[in-house]
Structure formats: C-alpha cells, structure tokens
Design an enzyme around this catalytic site. Structure first.
Site, short mmCIF file in Angstrom:
data_model
loop_
_atom_site.label_atom_id
_atom_site.label_comp_id
_atom_site.label_asym_id
_atom_site.label_seq_id
_atom_site.Cartn_x
_atom_site.Cartn_y
_atom_site.Cartn_z
N LYS A 117 -46.35 67.38 23.27
CA LYS A 117 -46.66 67.77 21.88
C LYS A 117 -47.13 69.22 21.86
O LYS A 117 -47.91 69.63 22.74
CB LYS A 117 -47.73 66.84 21.32
CG LYS A 117 -48.04 67.03 19.84
CD LYS A 117 -49.06 66.00 19.35
CE LYS A 117 -49.37 66.12 17.88
NZ LYS A 117 -50.36 65.12 17.43
N SER A 147 -48.99 62.47 13.39
CA SER A 147 -48.46 63.80 13.55
C SER A 147 -47.63 64.00 14.83
O SER A 147 -46.91 64.98 14.94
CB SER A 147 -49.60 64.81 13.56
OG SER A 147 -50.45 64.59 14.67
N SER A 186 -52.27 59.36 15.12
CA SER A 186 -51.09 60.19 15.35
C SER A 186 -50.27 59.89 16.60
O SER A 186 -49.19 60.46 16.76
CB SER A 186 -51.48 61.67 15.38
OG SER A 186 -51.60 62.12 14.07
#
Ligand code: GLN
Length: 509
Positions: free
Chosen positions: A81, A156, A180
């Site tokens: 990420k 996210s 997330s």
C-alpha cells in the site's frame, strides 16, 4: 503464462514450496504476475506505481542466490500500500501533496519483508491518506473491483485488495484504521487481518490516526496471512507503541473448532445488514457449529456510539498529523503564492482532496478550545465504554463474529456525494480499532455475483487463536471462486498489447 503457474489462484504457501523445491524460478513467478498486471491493470488500476523493472531484476538476483542464504519469503511477489514509505520508490499516500515524494528511509514492516527477499511489484492504490471506504478518494483515480468493474473494491486499502483478487500480486500489505484492510478484503473476496494495536510497527506508515492505525496482511488464504504477519510483527525501537506478542505467530493447522465459544453480537446483526450478506453470515455460523463450536448471542451495548466516536477521534488525530504537510518539508509546493502564509494555504488548498480537507476541518473544530471536552473528551470516554463492552464479552466467549461489511461491493460513484453513507460502510469494523483488538475477515461465499466477508474478532494478542479458528472455518467454507474477467487460464496473454501499455502508464504516473 508459465505452465502450472496461475497467478489468480496460487497461494504464497504453494508458491514458496515451488520455489524452495526448485520447481519454479523466482524470475518465472515474478514474470507471471507482471504478465497478469499487463493483462488486467488497465481495467483494475490497483497500483499507483508498478515497479516492473526492479521486480524482474531483483527476482533474477534471487535466482542466483544460494538456497541457504535466501530469506524466508524469497521471491514472493508482493504489493505494498502506498502509505508505507519505501526508500528510492515514490510514496504518494494517494495524495497530490506527496505526488513526487521520495522517502529517505523504509517503513519497518516493509524493511522486514525486504530483508526476507520478497519481490515488491509496486505501490498499491488507496484513498488519500487512507481516508475512505472505496478507494475513490485517491488523487490518482479509483481502483475497480475485479469482481465487477462497475463497483468499488472497498477502501482504503482497495488497491492492495484488488491486486490480490485480480492475480496482480500474490499477497499485499495494507493498513487498517477503521476497517481499511478487512472491508476491502471482504469486498474483493480475500483474507485481510488487522493485528492487535502495537503488534506491527507503524514506523514509516504515513500517519492518519496514530492511536488506531495498524499495518496488516491481505492474502488469498489464512495460512498466507499468518506467514506474512509473523514476518512483520514484533517490537521496533523506532515505534514506542510497538510491543512483543506473547508468542510467535503460528502457522495454522486446525480443521475443527471443538470447544471454542463464539459470540454473535445482536447490535452488529441489527446494523442494517443487506439480506444477501446476512444469509451468508447465518450459513457460516451454522458451519461453525458443525465444526464443534458453540455460538451464543451476546451484547456489545455501546456499538451504536462507536462510529460517531471514531469520526471525532480519527479526524482529530488526522488534523494534528497532517499539519506537517505545509509545502516546506514534504512534497508538493504551490507556485501560486507570494508570502509564507499564502504558500501554506495554497499548498494545502491545492494538495489535499475534498475528503482530507473535510477531516482536517472536523478534527480542528473538535480539538478547538471550548469544544475539546464536548467532542474529543466525550469521544474518548465512549472509546473506553466500547473497550469495556469487549472486555465483558470476552469473559464469556473466545471469539466474536459478525459480517465484515453490511453490504457487498457498491457501485462506483454511488456514495461519493454522501460522506455519511460512505462512513456507514465501517460500522462492523470500527469498534475493534477503538478497542485496539485484532480481527480477521475471510470470504464466506457470494451474494449474487459479489463476495461476502465474515469477520472474527478476538481479545488483545489472540492472533494465534483467531488465525487457527479462521483457518478451520476457511477449510469448511471452501471458497474457491475468482473474478472471471481476470481468469486467463484459457486465454493466451499477449505481451505488449493494450493492457501492457496501461500498466506502463500506471508506472509513469
Ligand atoms: N473508512 C474509514 C475512514 O475513512 C477507515 C479508513 C481506514 O481504516 N484507514 O476513516
């Protein structure tokens, strides 16, 4: 595709075996993922940056390394990420304000798996500063859910989840502040785990809400989740909130759940769960009982206050954390200013997106003198009540279960105009972040054509218990579906085609 290598279905456990036994080379494995990226990335957009050349080069180096000197995860292709800083590789956090930020160091979690010789495929897309539930808040455009390109992958960590679901990565690292990791894992039909607060170092994770943020794995199996978590967990002198786990993370083997006591919180099941999701949830609960466990209804009475408390605490911490992005120390600086104050204002005005600005304003308001006690102080008290609910429940049961998300993947654009509707996506995931507890989401079937996630929550540092139960349940569920459009088993991938171009463009972005 190299015969026998199916990037869409391969687990890290199997890939690792193939590499160790010399049946495949790291360079072949990496190539099969880069080919899959070339083939589907144009439609999925899971990455902000694909580091294809580095990945291929590094995999070749691993092939030249003698077996004994190879790290524990040598050659396993991984997506990271883009809120974990990586020395030498741009880290944007999904934001224009960090659009060209070159970190001078590497996040501890990433450094550890780099030390294990994983192959980084690229930096995964995400909501700007991890604020969001759909990956639509990325300054680099949204990620599409590989199960249905018209829907969101969740957020996210939507890029990480979509990359794994689409066979563009073997597994990935994400971060979870209010859901997330687990919510995108649920919406993309994969496994995602948020460890106990402090179990994984946050050093080098761009801070959103420091008292809630945790790094964790997104994988294709529970075993893989344990395999990755055991390498990133553990204390770190650079993060004073990191701690030792009571024991090493074990690789799960359980097939039964005899004697395990599960609690089903009435408040979660009442929380507006879609009928298709509820049906899969109830089926999974029946499976738990078939495996020898008991399920009882429990109450977590302050659940309804968790979401409002989170949306005070997280923005309050974010408003403080994001003060450092001022055009002086990091990344973007506006060219439209002629003095210091207008430079700050223009930089932040141009550099941050709408949701980030909304959170900064909420957080600044909640922390302002005169309102501090009424909002932040009150929210912290609610946080204590939420934690005590869990303490009381865990005196009665070993694990708590719920749907991960009240709905399956929703349509792109359907919640962007209504922040409150977007915030509701996290109703089942937020409470454990407030309490600092670990939780895992595993796929438990489809509702229509879209995956449903099943959440297991445990007391602090019960990672082994959680992984063991999730592994037994995963075996009984037997979820094997993959998104059909990504399935190139029968179709030859044409390198250099349209999709290849799209991947290159993504790399240049
Ligand atoms: N969706 C939640 C939020 O927007 C959680 C995000 C996260 O876990 N990073 O705050």
């Amino acid at each position: 595709m190299i015969a026998g290598l199916d990037p869409l279905r391969l687990t890290a456990r199997e890939a690792r075996r193939l590499l160790i036994e010399g049946e495949i080379a790291a360079s072949e494995l990496t190539k099969s993922y880069l080919d899959q990226i070339a083939s589907v990335e144009g439609k999925v957009h899971a990455f902000i940056q694909v580091t294809a050349d580095n990945a291929a080069k590094y995999a070749t180096e691993i092939d030249q390394e003698a077996g004994a000197t190879r790290g524990a995860l040598a050659g396993l292709p991984t997506a990271i990420k883009d809120n974990m800083v990586t020395e030498g590789v741009t880290t944007t956090c999904g934001s224009k304000i960090l659009g060209s930020y070159q970190p001078p160091y590497t996040a501890t979690a990433v450094r550890r798996i780099w030390g294990d010789h994983i192959v980084m495929l690229g930096k995964a897309n995400m909501d700007e500063f991890a604020m969001g539930s759909s990956t639509e808040n990325s300054a680099f455009g949204p990620t599409h859910n590989p199960w249905d390109l018209a829907t969101v992958p969740g957020g996210s960590s939507g890029g990480s989840a979509a990359a794994v679901a689409a066979g563009e990565a073997l597994w990935a690292l994400g971060s979870d502040t209010g859901g997330s990791i687990r919510q995108p894992a649920a919406l993309c039909g994969i496994v995602g785990m948020k460890p106990t607060y402090g179990a994984v170092s946050r050093y080098g994770l761009v801070a959103f809400a420091s008292s809630l943020d945790q790094i964790g794995p997104l994988t294709r199996s529970v075993y893989d989740c344990a395999l990755l978590l055991r390498r990133i967990a553990g204390p770190d002198p650079f993060d004073s909130t990191s701690v030792s786990l009571p024991g090493e993370i074990e690789l799960p083997t359980a097939e039964r759940l005899d004697g395990v006591r599960f609690g089903i919180p009435t408040e979660y099941v009442a929380a507006g769960i879609e009928p298709g999701v509820l049906a899969r949830f109830e089926q999974t609960v029946a499976l738990i009982e078939e495996l020898g466990a008991t399920c009882v209804e429990i109450s977590l009475p302050h659940t309804e206050y968790a979401l409002p408390a989170y949306y005070i605490i997280a923005p309050a911490e974010a408003s403080a954390n994001l003060a450092r992005f001022d055009g002086v120390r990091y990344g973007y600086r506006s060219a439209h200013a002629d003095d210091l104050v207008s430079m700050y204002e223009a930089t932040r005005g141009e550099g941050f997106g709408a949701e980030v600005k909304r959170r900064i304003m909420i957080g600044t308001y909640a922390l302002s003198s005169g309102y501090y006690e009424a909002y932040y102080g009150q929210a912290q008290k609610v946080r204590t009540l939420v934690r005590r609910d869990f303490d009381t429940a865990f005196a009665q049961v070993d694990l708590i279960v719920s749907p991960t998300s009240p709905t399956v993947a929703f349509g792109l654009g359907t919640r962007t105009a209504d922040p409150l509707a977007m915030y509701q996506s996290d109703i089942c995931t937020i409470p454990v972040n407030l309490a600092g507890l670990p939780a895992i989401s595993i796929p438990c079937g489809l509702a229509g054509h879209l995956p449903v996630g099943f959440q297991l929550m445990g007391p602090a540092f019960s990672e082994n218990r959680l992984l063991s139960a999730a592994h037994a349940l995963e075996g009984a569920i037997g979820f094997r579906s993959v998104p059909t459009f990504c399935d190139s088993r029968d179709a030859a991938i044409a390198p250099g085609g349209l999709c290849h171009q799209a991947a290159q463009e993504a790399q240049e972005r």
